[in-house]
Design a protein around this motif. Structure first.
Motif, PDB file in Angstrom:
ATOM      1  N   VAL A   1       0.837  -1.208   0.000  1.00 54.57           N
ATOM      2  CA  VAL A   1       0.000   0.000   0.000  1.00 54.57           C
ATOM      3  C   VAL A   1       0.865   1.248   0.000  1.00 54.57           C
ATOM      4  O   VAL A   1       1.825   1.340   0.772  1.00 54.57           O
ATOM      5  N   LEU A   2       0.485   2.229  -0.810  1.00 53.74           N
ATOM      6  CA  LEU A   2       1.046   3.565  -0.681  1.00 53.74           C
ATOM      7  C   LEU A   2       0.003   4.427   0.020  1.00 53.74           C
ATOM      8  O   LEU A   2      -1.159   4.475  -0.404  1.00 53.74           O
TER       9      LEU A   2
ATOM     10  N   PRO B   1       0.114  -2.531  -5.380  1.00 56.66           N
ATOM     11  CA  PRO B   1      -1.250  -2.807  -5.829  1.00 56.66           C
ATOM     12  C   PRO B   1      -2.342  -1.896  -5.262  1.00 56.66           C
ATOM     13  O   PRO B   1      -3.391  -1.746  -5.879  1.00 56.66           O
ATOM     14  N   LEU B   2      -2.115  -1.320  -4.069  1.00 54.59           N
ATOM     15  CA  LEU B   2      -3.180  -0.546  -3.415  1.00 54.59           C
ATOM     16  C   LEU B   2      -2.699   0.846  -3.015  1.00 54.59           C
ATOM     17  O   LEU B   2      -1.529   1.044  -2.697  1.00 54.59           O
ATOM     18  N   VAL B   3      -3.640   1.806  -3.024  1.00 56.03           N
ATOM     19  CA  VAL B   3      -3.350   3.142  -2.517  1.00 56.03           C
ATOM     20  C   VAL B   3      -4.376   3.468  -1.435  1.00 56.03           C
ATOM     21  O   VAL B   3      -5.578   3.289  -1.655  1.00 56.03           O
ATOM     22  N   ALA B   4      -3.911   3.910  -0.288  1.00 54.28           N
ATOM     23  CA  ALA B   4      -4.816   4.353   0.788  1.00 54.28           C
ATOM     24  C   ALA B   4      -4.805   5.871   0.763  1.00 54.28           C
ATOM     25  O   ALA B   4      -3.814   6.496   1.147  1.00 54.28           O
ATOM     26  N   ILE B   5      -5.910   6.460   0.264  1.00 53.12           N
ATOM     27  CA  ILE B   5      -5.941   7.908   0.054  1.00 53.12           C
ATOM     28  C   ILE B   5      -6.692   8.592   1.195  1.00 53.12           C
ATOM     29  O   ILE B   5      -7.798   8.184   1.555  1.00 53.12           O
TER      30      ILE B   5
ATOM     31  N   VAL C   1     -12.786   7.656   7.507  1.00 50.17           N
ATOM     32  CA  VAL C   1     -12.610   6.622   6.486  1.00 50.17           C
ATOM     33  C   VAL C   1     -11.305   6.835   5.719  1.00 50.17           C
ATOM     34  O   VAL C   1     -10.642   7.865   5.850  1.00 50.17           O
ATOM     35  N   VAL C   2     -10.948   5.835   4.931  1.00 47.53           N
ATOM     36  CA  VAL C   2      -9.808   5.918   4.021  1.00 47.53           C
ATOM     37  C   VAL C   2     -10.318   5.457   2.667  1.00 47.53           C
ATOM     38  O   VAL C   2     -11.090   4.490   2.581  1.00 47.53           O
ATOM     39  N   LYS C   3      -9.944   6.161   1.606  1.00 46.83           N
ATOM     40  CA  LYS C   3     -10.345   5.746   0.268  1.00 46.83           C
ATOM     41  C   LYS C   3      -9.315   4.731  -0.222  1.00 46.83           C
ATOM     42  O   LYS C   3      -8.149   5.070  -0.419  1.00 46.83           O
ATOM     43  N   LEU C   4      -9.731   3.484  -0.385  1.00 47.43           N
ATOM     44  CA  LEU C   4      -8.792   2.449  -0.825  1.00 47.43           C
ATOM     45  C   LEU C   4      -8.941   2.262  -2.328  1.00 47.43           C
ATOM     46  O   LEU C   4     -10.031   1.961  -2.826  1.00 47.43           O
ATOM     47  N   ARG C   5      -7.837   2.490  -3.057  1.00 41.95           N
ATOM     48  CA  ARG C   5      -7.880   2.428  -4.510  1.00 41.95           C
ATOM     49  C   ARG C   5      -7.083   1.223  -4.992  1.00 41.95           C
ATOM     50  O   ARG C   5      -5.946   0.995  -4.558  1.00 41.95           O
TER      51      ARG C   5
END
Lengths: 380, 380
Positions: free
Chosen positions: B286-287, B336-340, B350-354
């Motif tokens: 995750v980034l 693979p994932l971004v936690a925005i 919340v966190v936007k998981l992309r």
């Protein structure tokens, strides 16, 4: 750090974060009596690239904190300082520029001898004026966190020194980040930390383990005066090193840390010898075993099924091993599960799954075995 | 194998299964034009210990099969033979004992030249009687699996030779185990496989990759006559080597294999260059990213939370990075994932998981984030 910097320059790498564990060789003649061998393992972590101040630096300290905490090495302290604070301090104290280095190496002995002896070395051996040494003494006996930084920022002399102020402002920022990372309690800004400054350009740090026996001594500072068993990690920022290897002198800012894994391993070994703890010597999750004769082929089929699903599994390389020997092997090596098959289990389409630590046994349908093992061993 | 055997003898180790990947140094002057450097990486797998016949041997072959299959290196073939079958064969053909070794090295050239040339070398250069060479020729042109072993066991001459029969019986057992492991299709008993026999005492093997271009040629044997691009793994049983290093000559039976990782890497690199495949250069899952300014501290807090739970996470080392740059970084490195996070997400808890590959975005409650990331990245 030198081979890493050369590598970046030769390969024109401007951004990288990496760790590296490898055998390296000392150039000097090591004092083998002190456990320093010419061949030894080194573990480095470095972040190279042009970034905003102190963010990678804080991550390096976070990593040192994580390693020393996870390995449960007991109390530790990470001392930090900054090359620029040291340089600025020497300047405002009136140390001649050509004496910075030798005075620096005297300051670095303050973790081993009292200030009076260090002062004596500065004055008698290195020819520093006693007043200059006294001024240095006022600074290098200080240690603390944000409140100390705030005090120094307002210090009549240091506040006039541009280089020192850069270092102090970055140090203040560093402690903000360390607090966000939840590690500031184990980090201490210590003006006597001086290390070999040859290539460091900014923050420098050194982690020391504290001996708990020393905890009974009268102490001014709880952590810093416990008897240190020596440095287990050290590093800092070295923004100029890559440029020295680049034909055009292009700089790549770097910050990194070396972990003293050999020293850490010897401490862990001592601790394990003193305790009755079992060292797990294998990553194997399951031993496929049997109590009956002539089931080698069935064990082979089952272990191949487990391998296919990525389970770390083993069989004993005997045609007809004793169940007791198979269970003992698990206890010795720390394999947590045994998948036992016999004629009855084969007929019923089940496997007896045994938990080595509790001796609990449960029949699992063969088609659910993988899932059951994963559930019991996967630590997400 | 020599350093490993010496290590076992010196440390009195009688049971071990281990792999080892390390830089090693050749003693000879390598032909650098053929890609042989003095410094190179070696990868070995060995099993030492007194066990029932062919069980660890089969596991070594299973491992070679698994490595070559998993790395998707294309068609491959593992040729096996046995030192005892070769010795017995030479004996029954009438090769004088002092010529075993030189005849053996002639046989070993059969993957590069036709039998007639090999025979010629035996007769003209090595002084072997033509009838003896012809007898050898009848054997070394054979290859197959269980049916060939059955045929040789009934061979009028070989069946009279005790050493050859030991080798053949073990070879038969080996193929039973290979079938249980599901790998027998890629293994071929090949009587021309002779390798350097200096320390091998039983089974020997060599894995070769087949070039698919050669698949159009007329072929007697589908696999064995595809043009080989050279050996990528080789090994065998060496039961006498540890005893040579032990002061009392105590033997530890061993079987092992060396994987030619440098050759395998160069093949994989060629294939990757030819394709458009992305190489994932990081294990980061995750980034932690943001689209807004002044959220470095919030990113640091979140990444520290993820690290604490064992999630492999990163932040960009910039105070105010652009979202586009952060997403591009994920695409380049294969994260693979971004936690925005943004002001709104922080307010809502919340966190936007992309998901980088699909660009799908989903809001996840902060307290469920770890679980959600694990669900999406953990491959048990």
């Amino acid at each position: 750090m030198v081979p890493f910097a050369r590598y970046l320059a030769m390969n024109k790498i401007t951004n990288i974060k990496r760790y590296h564990i490898a055998k390296v060789y000392r150039r000097d003649n090591p004092a083998m009596t002190r456990g320093r061998y010419r061949e030894f393992y080194q573990c480095d972590f470095d972040i190279a690239g042009q970034y905003d101040p102190m963010i990678p630096d804080a991550e390096c300290l976070k990593i040192v904190h994580e390693i020393l905490s996870e390995l449960q090495l007991g109390e530790f302290l990470i001392k930090v300082n900054d090359r620029r604070v040291l340089d600025g301090m020497f300047e405002v104290c009136g140390v001649p520029a050509d004496k910075f280095r030798t005075i620096c190496s005297a300051v670095d002995k303050m973790d081993k001898m009292p200030w009076e002896d260090v002062k004596n070395e500065m004055v008698s051996e290195k020819g520093l004026a006693p007043e200059t040494a006294d001024k240095i003494g006022e600074y290098v006996q200080l240690n603390g966190r944000s409140e100390l930084i705030d005090k120094l920022v307002q210090d009549a002399k240091l506040s006039q020194n541009k280089v020192a102020m850069e270092g102090l402002n970055d140090m203040k920022q560093l402690f903000v980040y360390l607090t966000l990372f939840g590690v500031e309690e184990k980090v201490l800004f210590d003006l006597s930390l001086a290390r070999g400054l040859d290539y460091y350009t900014g923050v420098i740090y050194e982690a020391v383990l504290a001996q708990s026996q020393a905890a009974t001594q009268t102490q001014h500072n709880e952590l810093s005066e416990q008897v240190s068993v020596g440095s287990v990690a050290a590093g800092g920022r070295y923004d100029g090193l890559v440029g020295m290897f680049d034909p055009k002198g292009r700089k790549v800012p770097c910050v990194g840390v070396s972990i003293g894994i050999e020293r850490i391993f010897s401490i862990m070994e001592q601790r394990l010898e003193a305790s009755d703890e079992k060292i797990r010597t294998t990553e194997t999750q399951v031993l496929v075993a049997t109590a009956q004769k002539n089931l080698l082929e069935e064990r082979m089929k089952l272990v191949a099924e487990l391998w296919k699903s990525g389970i770390k599994a083993e069989i004993t390389y005997k045609k007809n091993p004793k169940l007791l020997n198979q269970l003992q092997y698990c206890e010795e090596t720390g394999i947590p599960l045994v998948a036992i098959i016999g004629e009855q289990e084969l007929k019923d389409g089940v496997v007896k799954l045994r938990v080595v630590s509790t001796r609990e046994e449960v029949d699992v349908a063969r088609e659910n075995l993988i899932e059951e093992i994963e559930k019991r061993t996967c630590q997400p």
